[in-house]
Design a protein around this motif. Structure first.
Motif, PDB file in Angstrom:
ATOM      1  N   ASP A  73      12.756  15.134   9.184  1.00  0.00           N
ATOM      2  CA  ASP A  73      13.476  15.635  10.350  1.00  0.00           C
ATOM      3  C   ASP A  73      12.670  16.724  11.057  1.00  0.00           C
ATOM      4  N   MET A  74      12.040  17.609  10.266  1.00  0.00           N
ATOM      5  CA  MET A  74      11.243  18.676  10.853  1.00  0.00           C
ATOM      6  C   MET A  74      10.032  18.099  11.589  1.00  0.00           C
ATOM      7  N   CYS A  75       9.435  17.057  11.024  1.00  0.00           N
ATOM      8  CA  CYS A  75       8.311  16.414  11.698  1.00  0.00           C
ATOM      9  C   CYS A  75       8.755  15.752  13.003  1.00  0.00           C
ATOM     10  N   TRP A  76       9.949  15.145  12.989  1.00  0.00           N
ATOM     11  CA  TRP A  76      10.456  14.464  14.177  1.00  0.00           C
ATOM     12  C   TRP A  76      10.758  15.449  15.295  1.00  0.00           C
ATOM     13  N   ASN A  77      11.309  16.603  14.952  1.00  0.00           N
ATOM     14  CA  ASN A  77      11.533  17.683  15.920  1.00  0.00           C
ATOM     15  C   ASN A  77      12.392  17.226  17.096  1.00  0.00           C
ATOM     16  N   GLY A  78      13.412  16.432  16.782  1.00  0.00           N
ATOM     17  CA  GLY A  78      14.296  15.965  17.836  1.00  0.00           C
ATOM     18  C   GLY A  78      13.619  15.049  18.837  1.00  0.00           C
ATOM     19  N   GLY A  79      12.474  14.490  18.457  1.00  0.00           N
ATOM     20  CA  GLY A  79      11.744  13.603  19.356  1.00  0.00           C
ATOM     21  C   GLY A  79      10.833  14.323  20.333  1.00  0.00           C
ATOM     22  N   VAL A  80      10.752  15.647  20.239  1.00  0.00           N
ATOM     23  CA  VAL A  80       9.884  16.436  21.122  1.00  0.00           C
ATOM     24  C   VAL A  80       8.542  16.648  20.430  1.00  0.00           C
ATOM     25  N   ASP A  81       7.490  16.080  20.985  1.00  0.00           N
ATOM     26  CA  ASP A  81       6.152  16.179  20.382  1.00  0.00           C
ATOM     27  C   ASP A  81       6.217  15.912  18.873  1.00  0.00           C
ATOM     28  N   PRO A  82       6.725  14.770  18.485  1.00  0.00           N
ATOM     29  CA  PRO A  82       6.878  14.497  17.054  1.00  0.00           C
ATOM     30  C   PRO A  82       5.533  14.395  16.347  1.00  0.00           C
ATOM     31  N   ILE A  83       5.547  14.697  15.066  1.00  0.00           N
ATOM     32  CA  ILE A  83       4.408  14.450  14.194  1.00  0.00           C
ATOM     33  C   ILE A  83       4.798  13.260  13.325  1.00  0.00           C
ATOM     34  N   TYR A  84       4.232  12.114  13.612  1.00  0.00           N
ATOM     35  CA  TYR A  84       4.572  10.915  12.866  1.00  0.00           C
ATOM     36  C   TYR A  84       3.933  10.961  11.480  1.00  0.00           C
ATOM     37  N   VAL A  85       4.606  10.350  10.529  1.00  0.00           N
ATOM     38  CA  VAL A  85       4.221  10.475   9.125  1.00  0.00           C
ATOM     39  C   VAL A  85       3.872   9.105   8.551  1.00  0.00           C
ATOM     40  N   PHE A  86       2.743   9.056   7.854  1.00  0.00           N
ATOM     41  CA  PHE A  86       2.387   7.904   7.024  1.00  0.00           C
ATOM     42  C   PHE A  86       2.584   8.317   5.573  1.00  0.00           C
ATOM     43  N   LEU A  87       3.579   7.721   4.936  1.00  0.00           N
ATOM     44  CA  LEU A  87       3.847   8.006   3.536  1.00  0.00           C
ATOM     45  C   LEU A  87       2.852   7.261   2.651  1.00  0.00           C
ATOM     46  N   SER A  88       2.925   7.525   1.364  1.00  0.00           N
ATOM     47  CA  SER A  88       1.978   6.911   0.437  1.00  0.00           C
ATOM     48  C   SER A  88       2.702   6.261  -0.720  1.00  0.00           C
ATOM     49  N   VAL A  89       2.373   5.014  -0.979  1.00  0.00           N
ATOM     50  CA  VAL A  89       2.787   4.387  -2.230  1.00  0.00           C
ATOM     51  C   VAL A  89       1.843   4.818  -3.344  1.00  0.00           C
ATOM     52  N   GLY A  90       0.562   4.917  -3.020  1.00  0.00           N
ATOM     53  CA  GLY A  90      -0.405   5.479  -3.958  1.00  0.00           C
ATOM     54  C   GLY A  90      -0.846   4.542  -5.061  1.00  0.00           C
ATOM     55  N   VAL A  91      -0.964   3.247  -4.769  1.00  0.00           N
ATOM     56  CA  VAL A  91      -1.409   2.293  -5.782  1.00  0.00           C
ATOM     57  C   VAL A  91      -2.745   2.750  -6.360  1.00  0.00           C
ATOM     58  N   SER A  92      -2.820   2.824  -7.685  1.00  0.00           N
ATOM     59  CA  SER A  92      -4.051   3.235  -8.350  1.00  0.00           C
ATOM     60  C   SER A  92      -4.778   2.019  -8.891  1.00  0.00           C
ATOM     61  N   ALA A  93      -6.039   2.232  -9.284  1.00  0.00           N
ATOM     62  CA  ALA A  93      -6.848   1.133  -9.797  1.00  0.00           C
ATOM     63  C   ALA A  93      -6.307   0.574 -11.108  1.00  0.00           C
ATOM     64  N   THR A  94      -5.434   1.334 -11.798  1.00  0.00           N
ATOM     65  CA  THR A  94      -4.861   0.836 -13.050  1.00  0.00           C
ATOM     66  C   THR A  94      -3.909  -0.332 -12.817  1.00  0.00           C
ATOM     67  N   ALA A  95      -3.605  -0.631 -11.574  1.00  0.00           N
ATOM     68  CA  ALA A  95      -2.725  -1.761 -11.273  1.00  0.00           C
ATOM     69  C   ALA A  95      -3.470  -3.089 -11.271  1.00  0.00           C
ATOM     70  N   PHE A  96      -4.769  -3.061 -11.573  1.00  0.00           N
ATOM     71  CA  PHE A  96      -5.566  -4.280 -11.487  1.00  0.00           C
ATOM     72  C   PHE A  96      -6.220  -4.589 -12.827  1.00  0.00           C
ATOM     73  N   TYR A  97      -6.129  -5.839 -13.218  1.00  0.00           N
ATOM     74  CA  TYR A  97      -6.681  -6.260 -14.497  1.00  0.00           C
ATOM     75  C   TYR A  97      -8.180  -5.993 -14.569  1.00  0.00           C
ATOM     76  N   SER A  98      -8.891  -6.153 -13.460  1.00  0.00           N
ATOM     77  CA  SER A  98     -10.340  -5.949 -13.468  1.00  0.00           C
ATOM     78  C   SER A  98     -10.719  -4.540 -13.876  1.00  0.00           C
ATOM     79  N   VAL A  99      -9.822  -3.581 -13.699  1.00  0.00           N
ATOM     80  CA  VAL A  99     -10.072  -2.193 -14.086  1.00  0.00           C
ATOM     81  C   VAL A  99      -9.313  -1.831 -15.355  1.00  0.00           C
ATOM     82  N   ASN A 100      -8.160  -2.435 -15.562  1.00  0.00           N
ATOM     83  CA  ASN A 100      -7.233  -2.033 -16.620  1.00  0.00           C
ATOM     84  C   ASN A 100      -6.865  -3.257 -17.467  1.00  0.00           C
ATOM     85  N   PRO A 101      -7.818  -3.798 -18.242  1.00  0.00           N
ATOM     86  CA  PRO A 101      -7.561  -5.074 -18.928  1.00  0.00           C
ATOM     87  C   PRO A 101      -6.693  -4.983 -20.170  1.00  0.00           C
ATOM     88  N   ALA A 102      -6.742  -3.869 -20.906  1.00  0.00           N
ATOM     89  CA  ALA A 102      -6.025  -3.858 -22.191  1.00  0.00           C
ATOM     90  C   ALA A 102      -5.576  -2.455 -22.571  1.00  0.00           C
TER      91      ALA A 102
END
Length: 670
Positions: free
Chosen positions: A192-221
C-alpha cells in the motif's frame, strides 16, 4: 437485551488490498514492449508503455543473523500479529524501513524510481524454520497436510478508533485469529505504501526465489526432506500462495521466479530442460492467482545460457539413484521439441522459455559487441522471437581495493561472515550524547576496501607529485577523482593491481576524464553543499546507464534495430546485502581477519568502468549501494533485531546517498 455482535468489515476476495479493493493494474507485452493499464472496479484503462527505472531492493539491516527474519536475507516487508482470537494485536515491526525508503519522502521515491525488485520472498519458507521450542526444521510443504498455503490469503482490514488496522482474518472466517507461527502474516501495508494511492507509484516485483537445489542436476541425492522434488513442491506452493494473496494488488507488477541459478559449467542447470520446465511451472503457478502480472527470471551474464543446446534426462531422475542418461533436444519445422536430429535444428533455452520477461544481470556498459546485445540484435534481425529483456542488475562497486590478500580464501574460511565494518574498515559505535555513530578502526593489519571519496580539489603540480598519496593518505581510495584548480581538469585515480608479496607498490596511475562527457556531472558533485562520496564509481555508473539508454525500447531517438532493452534495475539501493552474522563462524581469529568479512578474499583485481573512466578493484559485493549505511541507536556489532522481533530501538539504519545516487536520479529524470 443482549449486545448484538459487532459488524464485521466486508471481506475482499483474496489477492485484493484492504485499502485499495477497487484498484488493480494489468501488465502485458505489446509489440515487444512492456505495457501497464490502470484498473478501477474491474475495468481496465488504456495500456501505457512502461520503461524500467528501478532498483533492486533488500533492506537487510546491519548485523543480521541469517535466520532472524527468514531467508533469503530476511522478509522485512510484513506486519505481524500476536495473541490469539479477538485479542490479536497488530505489530508493524519494520515500518521505519519502509518510511525511510518508499514512504512519502522515501529515498527510493526521491530517486525517481518507478519499480523495485526484491530478493527476499514474501513468506517464511517452512523448511528454514523450527517450531517454537523445537530445534528440528519444519518438514517442507510437500506432503505436509498441516500447511494449506492456498487457503490463508492476505490480512483483512478492520476499523478501530477511526483508523483501519490490518488483522488476520481468513476467507470466510467470522472472527480474527492469530495465524500459524510460520506464516508471515501481511505484506499489504508495505505494498500500500508503495502504491501511494496511485500517485507516482513504486511498482514491486516480488520474489519466489527458486534456488539451484530445486534441480536434480545440482541436487541429486540430499537428505530426506530436502530432495529436489520436495524443494520444487515448496516453491510451487509458495508461488500459488503469492499469486493468490497479492495477485491483484495495484502496486504489484510481477514476480522474479529465480535469480542467477543459470549455473555455468558442464553440469550447469541451464543445459537441462528440467531447469527451464520448472521455471515455467512456477510461472504458471503464479499466473493462477495473478493472471495480469509479469513473470521474469534473472540470469547471470553468461551467454552460454542462451547458446547451449538443451538436453533432457531419458527418465525422471530419482534422488539417490544413479543419474539417468541424457539425450539432446532439437526443434522440428513446426516448432515442436524432439529428440530426432535429422533435418532438425538444435533446441535452445529460447525455444522452451515461457516466462514474460528475461532478466539479465550485466555489470558493464552495454555496447554492440556485448554478448547479450549482439545476441539480441541477431535474433531481432532474423525475426526470431525473444521475450523482452530487462537489465535486472547493473551497478558498480563503491569501495575499492588494489591489493590481493595472501592466504585469504572464500568458502569454509570466509563464508557469509560477520559484517561489522564500513568500507574503510571502521566499526560504528553509537554515541548517545551526540546521537551519531562514531567510527573507529576494526581490523588492523589486513587489507580492506576503502570507499571512494567525493571530488577533491588539488593542483596539477601536487597531483602529479610522487608524494601525492604520502602527503594525502586519506586520498588513497579507489576511484578517487581530483579536480585541478589551476587547469580546470578532472582526473580519475585508476590504481594499479599490486602483486601479493611485492613490497614495492607501482606508481599512481591516472586518466583524464572527458569534460564533454563527465564535466557537468562532476561540476555538480564538486560544488554541492555536501559533496557526496564515491565520485569515481558514479562516473562509471553514468557511462553504464547512458550506454543502456542507447538500446531502450520505445525511444524514438534510438534506431529501431537497436531497441533491445526494457530499461534497468540498478544494483542496488543500499549497502544492506548479505549483512548477517554467520553462526557457523565462531573462531575469533577468523572473525578478526579480512576473511571474516564476506567478499574480502584473494580475488583477482579487475578493471571496472568504461575505457575512458576505468579503475581497478575487487568485487566488493557489500558496497554496491547507491546509499551507504550506518546503524542508529546501536553499535554495528549489536543485533539489529531485538528478541521480540522489532527493530532495535524501533528505528531503521541511517542511509546516506552517494554520488551514484545522484547519477541514477538524473538518469531516471530524463
Amino acid at each position: 437485551m443482549a449486545t448484538p455482535p459487532p459488524t464485521l468489515p466486508p471481506q475482499q476476495p483474496i489477492g485484493y488490498s484492504g485499502l485499495y479493493p477497487d484498484a488493480d493494474t494489468a501488465w502485458s507485452i505489446s509489440n515487444g514492449q512492456v505495457m501497464v493499464a490502470q484498473v478501477a472496479s474491474g475495468v481496465a484503462g488504456t495500456p501505457q508503455p512502461f520503461v524500467f527505472k528501478g532498483v533492486r531492493y533488500q533492506p537487510t539491516p546491519l548485523d543480521i543473523n541469517g535466520g532472524a527474519a527468514g531467508s533469503p536475507m530476511g522478509d522485512f516487508y510484513y506486519i505481524g500479529m500476536q495473541n490469539p482470537g479477538t485479542d490479536a494485536t497488530t505489530m508493524i515491526m519494520y515500518q521505519p524501513i519502509w518510511n525511510r525508503d518508499v514512504g512519502p519522502n522515501g529515498l527510493i521515491r526521491k530517486l525517481g524510481a518507478n519499480n523495485i525488485g526484491v530478493y527476499g520472498s514474501f513468506n517464511m519458507p517452512p523448511f528454514t524454520l523450527s517450531a517454537p521450542g523445537n530445534v528440528t526444521p519444519v518438514v517442507p510443504s510437500a506432503g505436509n497436510a498441516a500447511i494449506d498455503w492456498t487457503a490463508l490469503g492476505p490480512i483483512r482490514y478492520v476499523p478501530a478508533n477511526g483508523q483501519e488496522y490490518p488483522t488476520y482474518m481468513p476467507e470466510g472466517a467470522s472472527d480474527k485469529q492469530a495465524p500459524p507461527y510460520w506464516y508471515h502474516y501481511c505484506h499489504d501495508v508495505f505494498l500500500d505504501m508503495c502504491w501511494n494511492g496511485g500517485v507516482d507509484p513504486i511498482y514491486v516485483f516480488l520474489s519466489v526465489g527458486v534456488s539451484a537445489t530445486a534441480f536434480y542436476s545440482v541436487n541429486p541425492a540430499p537428505a530426506s526432506g530436502y530432495q529436489y522434488t520436495q524443494v520444487q513442491q515448496y516453491y510451487l506452493d509458495a508461488a500459488t500462495w503469492l499469486g493468490q494473496s497479492y495477485g491483484h494488488h495495484p502496486a504489484l507488477a510481477g514476480f522474479y521466479v529465480t535469480n542467477e541459478t543459470n549455473q555455468p559449467g558442464t553440469s550447469g542447470t541451464y543445459a537441462y530442460r528440467e531447469y527451464w520446465d520448472f521455471l515455467n511451472a512456477v510461472g504458471a503457478a503464479l499466473k493462477q492467482g495473478a493472471p495480469d502480472k509479469l513473470t521474469i527470471a534473472a540470469m547471470q551474464d553468461d551467454i552460454a545460457t542462451l547458446q547451449t543446446q538443451l538436453s533432457q534426462y531419458v527418465s525422471t531422475p530419482n534422488p539417490a539413484d544413479p543419474a539417468p542418461a541424457t539425450e539432446s533436444l532439437y526443434v522440428d519445422s513446426n516448432g515442436n521439441i524432439t529428440t530426432t536430429a535429422a533435418n532438425n535444428r538444435p533446441a535452445y533455452a529460447t525455444d522452451v522459455y515461457d516466462l514474460d520477461l528475461w532478466g539479465w544481470n550485466l555489470y558493464a556498459a552495454p555496447t554492440a559487441l556485448t554478448p547479450i546485445i549482439a545476441y539480441l540484435s541477431q535474433r531481432k534481425a532474423a525475426g526470431l522471437p525473444m521475450a523482452p529483456v530487462v537489465l535486472s542488475e547493473i551497478g558498480i562497486p563503491q569501495a575499492m581495493r588494489f591489493t590481493q590478500v595472501d592466504g585469504v580464501g572464500f568458502g569454509p574460511l570466509g563464508g557469509n561472515d560477520p559484517y561489522v565494518a564500513n568500507p574503510n574498515g571502521e566499526q560504528a559505535t553509537w554515541d548517545s550524547t551526540t546521537g551519531t555513530a562514531t567510527l573507529s578502526p576494526y581490523i588492523k593489519g589486513t587489507v580492506l576496501g576503502q570507499e571512494s571519496l567525493a571530488v577533491v580539489t588539488s593542483s596539477s603540480t601536487d597531483r602529479t607529485s610522487p608524494n601525492f598519496f604520502t602527503l594525502n593518505p586519506g586520498y588513497n581510495a579507489g576511484g578517487l577523482v581530483v579536480y585541478e584548480g589551476d587547469t580546470g581538469d578532472y582526473w580519475l585515480f585508476q590504481g594499479v593491481p599490486q602483486v601479493p608479496g611485492n613490497p614495492t607498490p607501482p606508481p599512481p596511475s591516472w586518466v583524464q576524464l572527458d569534460a564533454t562527457i563527465y564535466g557537468p556531472l562532476l561540476d555538480d558533485l564538486r560544488t554541492a553543499k555536501h559533496p557526496p562520496a564515491a565520485a569515481g564509481p558514479a562516473v562509471a555508473l553514468y557511462a553504464y546507464l547512458q550506454a543502456a539508454a542507447g538500446f531502450q525500447v520505445g525511444n524514438d531517438s534510438v534506431a529501431s534495430a537497436n531497441q533491445l532493452l526494457q530499461g534497468v534495475q540498478v544494483f542496488e539501493f543500499s549497502d544492506e546485502w548479505y549483512k548477517w552474522m554467520d553462526p557457523s563462524v565462531t573462531d575469533a581469529t577468523t572473525i578478526q581477519t579480512a576473511a571474516g568479512v564476506h567478499d574480502f578474499r584473494d580475488a583477482p583485481i579487475a578493471p571496472w568502468g568504461p575505457a575512458n573512466a576505468q579503475f581497478y578493484t575487487c568485487w566488493e559485493e557489500e558496497w554496491f549501494g547507491l546509499c551507504s549505511v550506518l546503524p542508529v541507536g546501536r553499535n554495528s556489532t549489536d543485533p539489529a533485531i531485538a528478541t521480540d522481533g522489532w527493530l532495535t530501538g524501533g528505528v531503521a539504519d541511517q542511509l546516506t546517498p552517494r554520488a551514484s545516487y545522484t547519477v541514477v536520479q538524473q538518469f531516471f529524470a530524463q
